[in-house]
Design a protein around this motif. Structure first.
Motif, PDB file in Angstrom:
ATOM      1  N   TYR A 461       9.113 -10.573   1.066  1.00  0.00           N
ATOM      2  CA  TYR A 461       8.571 -10.411   2.422  1.00  0.00           C
ATOM      3  C   TYR A 461       9.409  -9.402   3.217  1.00  0.00           C
ATOM      4  O   TYR A 461       8.869  -8.521   3.896  1.00  0.00           O
ATOM      5  CB  TYR A 461       8.564 -11.761   3.154  1.00  0.00           C
ATOM      6  N   SER A 465       8.115  -5.801   4.462  1.00  0.00           N
ATOM      7  CA  SER A 465       8.160  -5.573   5.908  1.00  0.00           C
ATOM      8  C   SER A 465       8.961  -4.316   6.244  1.00  0.00           C
ATOM      9  O   SER A 465       8.553  -3.503   7.085  1.00  0.00           O
ATOM     10  CB  SER A 465       8.770  -6.796   6.600  1.00  0.00           C
ATOM     11  N   ASN A 466      10.103  -4.133   5.573  1.00  0.00           N
ATOM     12  CA  ASN A 466      10.936  -2.956   5.819  1.00  0.00           C
ATOM     13  C   ASN A 466      10.242  -1.667   5.403  1.00  0.00           C
ATOM     14  O   ASN A 466      10.389  -0.628   6.053  1.00  0.00           O
ATOM     15  CB  ASN A 466      12.267  -3.093   5.074  1.00  0.00           C
ATOM     16  N   TYR A 468       7.001  -1.145   5.417  1.00  0.00           N
ATOM     17  CA  TYR A 468       6.023  -0.860   6.480  1.00  0.00           C
ATOM     18  C   TYR A 468       6.718  -0.308   7.720  1.00  0.00           C
ATOM     19  O   TYR A 468       6.223   0.625   8.368  1.00  0.00           O
ATOM     20  CB  TYR A 468       5.250  -2.131   6.831  1.00  0.00           C
ATOM     21  N   ALA A 469       7.891  -0.883   8.067  1.00  0.00           N
ATOM     22  CA  ALA A 469       8.626  -0.427   9.248  1.00  0.00           C
ATOM     23  C   ALA A 469       9.074   1.017   9.077  1.00  0.00           C
ATOM     24  O   ALA A 469       8.978   1.830  10.018  1.00  0.00           O
ATOM     25  CB  ALA A 469       9.830  -1.333   9.498  1.00  0.00           C
ATOM     26  N   TRP A 474       3.590  -0.710  12.236  1.00  0.00           N
ATOM     27  CA  TRP A 474       4.115  -1.898  12.896  1.00  0.00           C
ATOM     28  C   TRP A 474       3.142  -3.075  12.875  1.00  0.00           C
ATOM     29  O   TRP A 474       3.558  -4.239  12.899  1.00  0.00           O
ATOM     30  CB  TRP A 474       4.514  -1.556  14.328  1.00  0.00           C
ATOM     31  N   ASP A 476       1.280  -3.851  10.310  1.00  0.00           N
ATOM     32  CA  ASP A 476       1.510  -4.486   9.003  1.00  0.00           C
ATOM     33  C   ASP A 476       2.841  -5.239   8.992  1.00  0.00           C
ATOM     34  O   ASP A 476       2.975  -6.286   8.342  1.00  0.00           O
ATOM     35  CB  ASP A 476       1.493  -3.429   7.894  1.00  0.00           C
ATOM     36  N   VAL A 477       3.822  -4.704   9.703  1.00  0.00           N
ATOM     37  CA  VAL A 477       5.106  -5.407   9.824  1.00  0.00           C
ATOM     38  C   VAL A 477       4.882  -6.774  10.468  1.00  0.00           C
ATOM     39  O   VAL A 477       5.384  -7.800   9.986  1.00  0.00           O
ATOM     40  CB  VAL A 477       6.111  -4.582  10.657  1.00  0.00           C
ATOM     41  N   ARG A 479       2.122  -8.479  10.588  1.00  0.00           N
ATOM     42  CA  ARG A 479       1.336  -9.340   9.696  1.00  0.00           C
ATOM     43  C   ARG A 479       2.221  -9.997   8.637  1.00  0.00           C
ATOM     44  O   ARG A 479       2.133 -11.210   8.404  1.00  0.00           O
ATOM     45  CB  ARG A 479       0.235  -8.509   9.026  1.00  0.00           C
ATOM     46  N   VAL A 480       3.098  -9.211   8.005  1.00  0.00           N
ATOM     47  CA  VAL A 480       3.973  -9.749   6.956  1.00  0.00           C
ATOM     48  C   VAL A 480       4.944 -10.770   7.543  1.00  0.00           C
ATOM     49  O   VAL A 480       5.164 -11.843   6.972  1.00  0.00           O
ATOM     50  CB  VAL A 480       4.736  -8.600   6.259  1.00  0.00           C
ATOM     51  N   ARG A 481       5.506 -10.440   8.705  1.00  0.00           N
ATOM     52  CA  ARG A 481       6.458 -11.376   9.321  1.00  0.00           C
ATOM     53  C   ARG A 481       5.757 -12.658   9.766  1.00  0.00           C
ATOM     54  O   ARG A 481       6.341 -13.745   9.716  1.00  0.00           O
ATOM     55  CB  ARG A 481       7.158 -10.707  10.493  1.00  0.00           C
ATOM     56  N   LYS A 491      14.275 -14.845   7.397  1.00  0.00           N
ATOM     57  CA  LYS A 491      15.076 -13.746   6.855  1.00  0.00           C
ATOM     58  C   LYS A 491      16.547 -14.127   6.896  1.00  0.00           C
ATOM     59  O   LYS A 491      17.040 -14.646   7.897  1.00  0.00           O
ATOM     60  CB  LYS A 491      14.845 -12.475   7.682  1.00  0.00           C
TER      61      LYS A 491
END
Length: 626
Positions: A461, A465-466, A468-469, A474, A476-477, A479-481, A491
């Motif tokens: 995850y 996320s990273n 996408y970042a 953002w 998608d970031v 959404r994943v988070r 995390k």
């Protein structure tokens, strides 16, 4: 006199005296043969045996034991078959010798054929089975022994308690402890040491300590059992206190004591304490022992000092496979790929054994040093080199090598062609490579496979996320988070620490809780200004938060490794700074630390979750490849 000469390895003088004897009876011949065996001269022992006119069972048993001692199993078997009237000692000698030479099945079979067994026979089998990882069978043999009403000796109890320790059978071990107390064997050194190990292996360290404290011990075996037990239970400070107490009462540590103490120093990441123990080992002449030397190599390598690790390795006169693997893995951790390959070449020339760990270390060294072609050749060499099979760890390393070199498609093809099912580490290696080269399409495929294997894999995850970042996606970031939060995953917070005099000083990003907080932030502000003078520009991509640019710069400057470095700068002078970090160092901090090392004119060593970085004069040992 003959026996005394032999015990002191003065065999020639013993033989001269033996030749001068006017009359030699069977006892004297047996004594002289025994002396030859003890001095390692089997040829002379066999010559004397053949010259004997009257042999008895002791003559045969002495020669059988000698053959087995030096690994001549066939000769021992042949002689055993010639013994006219075998007594129980002859049978026991063969059983003990079989176990000593790894012939476990032959030992058990011979034990079952014995016409008569004494307590030594039973004890040898219990100890032998346990020694070869068959502790449950050893305990069954002990129970069978009791059914035959054979009374155990202290050696039997020590062996069976050790078997309980290795089998983690606390219930039976406690019952035997009670028997030991009733029968008065509690004060036997080896029984005590076995009981300490039993409770330590079963994570009952308080009981181990209680057994130890029941009397004053002056035997190194008992002390070492307690020392090792504390280490096994992750109580490394207590382990080192035991080691210190040993020294204070004048008890000289042995190889096992040093190995356990060095391992505890390593787990505490305390190179200062490790150096003190190393100094004691040098004084006692044990620093060149293979077991102690191997522990020194691991200590220095894991605590950031690979140079001293290499020195410790070179001082080991008879290197075993653990020695070679330890230094190769150490070089890999520090990114010194060429050193690892040079050492491997020396290992091959010395005809040393190698195993799967050897090649895992070599492939890791290639991965951290950007040696794509050498990694490929090594990977192809593994199945050709010996009976070593290519493992999942080898595939994971090879995928990592390809990904770091930008060969993402080739890495994916390798994963698809694997003869076994890829595990999490392989898919995570592929996903990590996608982060480095920002391949979103492949990253999503890799993440899908990871979540299929483990829907709660927090590392996947975070990596996704990273990625996408980094790409500025953002939504998608978020959404994943969000998915991560719904699954209850969090995390792992990044933290860094510095060890000084056995004390760990830990820092989180933006941490303000340290007693020297004011001095740390004052040094950080000074460094921030100096960095700007040297042309440093923060890489805001590594902030990984959708906030204003100015806030991103602040977030980056308060990363935990920078706070740890500032703490080390205000509390030490001149020496190298070693910082440990639980996550990979970010690219922005990596750039900043290169300049900080130049500004303060000190070497800064940072160990992240991937490897060691040695920063000197504006450069890093990884050549910006990690």
């Amino acid at each position: 006199m003959i026996d005394g000469y032999a015990e002191n390895l003065r065999l020639n003088e013993a033989l001269t005296l033996f030749d001068k004897m006017p009359v030699k009876d069977t006892v004297m011949w047996n004594l002289m043969i025994k002396g030859c065996v003890e001095c390692g001269n089997m040829d002379m022992g066999l010559k004397l045996f053949e010259e004997m006119t009257q042999r008895n069972v002791i003559s045969y048993t002495t020669m059988i034991s000698g053959f087995l001692k030096f690994g001549k199993v066939k000769e021992a078997e042949s002689l055993f078959s010639e013994v006219p009237q075998k007594d129980v000692a002859a049978w026991n000698a063969m059983i003990y010798g079989y176990f000593e030479n790894g012939r476990v099945e032959e030992a058990v079979k011979l034990f079952e054929l014995m016409p008569y067994r004494n307590v030594i026979s039973w004890t040898s089998v219990i100890s032998g089975l346990d020694q070869y990882g068959r502790s449950d069978e050893a305990l069954l043999i002990f129970k069978k022994m009791l059914d035959f009403f054979i009374e155990p000796t202290s050696s039997t109890f020590a062996s069976v308690i050790t078997a309980c320790a290795n089998a983690r059978d606390l219930g039976l071990g406690s019952e035997i402890h009670a028997c030991v107390v009733k029968l008065g064997y509690l004060y036997d050194t080896y029984v005590t040491a076995s009981l300490i190990t039993l409770y330590a292996n079963c994570m009952h360290m308080d009981d181990s300590s209680k057994v130890f404290s029941e009397r004053l011990h002056i035997n190194i075996v008992v002390w070492t059992s307690l020392l090792t037990g504390y280490g096994l239970n992750y109580k490394h400070k207590e382990a080192l206190k035991v080691f210190g107490d040993m020294i204070r009462i004048g008890l000289l540590p042995n190889q096992s004591s040093f190995t356990s103490a060095l391992n505890s120093s390593c787990e505490m990441e305390s190179i200062d304490l490790g150096k003190e123990i190393h100094g004691v080992a040098v004084k006692l002449g044990l620093n060149t022992d293979a077991f102690v030397g191997n522990s020194l190599v691991v200590l220095y390598s894991k605590c950031g000092n690979i140079d001293d690790g290499l020195i410790a390795f070179k001082e080991i006169p008879e290197k075993n496979i653990v020695s070679w693997n330890s230094i190769i893995v150490g070089c890999a951790q520090h990114g010194f790929g060429n050193w690892a390959l040079t050492l491997f070449a020396q290992m091959v020339r010395s005809r040393a054994d190698m195993d799967d760990i050897t090649f895992t270390g070599l492939l890791a060294a290639c991965s951290h040093s950007g040696m794509l072609e050498k990694g490929r050749r090594l990977f192809q060499y593994i199945p050709q080199s010996s009976s070593i099979e290519v493992t999942l760890e080898h595939y994971s390393c090879m995928v990592d090598i390809l990904c770091r070199s930008g060969k993402l498609n080739e890495a994916e093809d390798l994963v698809k062609s694997m003869p076994m099912r890829p595990n999490l580490s392989i898919w995570l290696a592929l996903l990590s490579g996608c982060k480095k080269h920002l391949n979103l399409e492949l990253a999503e495929r890799a993440a899908e496979n990871i979540f299929h294997l483990d829907p709660n894999c927090s590392a996947a995850y975070v990596l996704l996320s990273n990625i996408y970042a980094f790409s500025g996606r953002w939504n998608d970031v978020a959404r994943v988070r969000g998915n991560m939060r719904r699954r209850g995953n969090t995390k792992q917070p990044g933290c860094s620490w510095v060890n000084q005099k056995g004390i760990r000083h830990t820092f989180l990003s933006g941490d303000t809780s340290h007693p020297l907080n004011d001095g740390i932030y004052e040094k950080l502000e000074w460094l921030t200004e100096k960095l700007k003078e040297y042309g440093y520009v923060p890489d805001q991509r590594y902030a990984l938060h959708d906030v204003e640019d100015e806030q991103k710069e602040v977030l980056l400057s308060y990363h935990s490794e920078r706070l740890a470095i500032c703490f080390a700068l205000i509390t030490t002078h001149g020496s190298a700074i070693t910082v440990m970090k639980n996550l990979r160092v970010c690219g922005d901090c990596h750039s900043a630390i290169k300049l900080i090392a130049k500004i303060v004119d000190r070497e800064i060593i940072v160990r992240d979750s991937s490897r060691f970085h040695h920063f000197r004069d504006g450069f890093c040992s990884c050549s910006d490849y990690w």
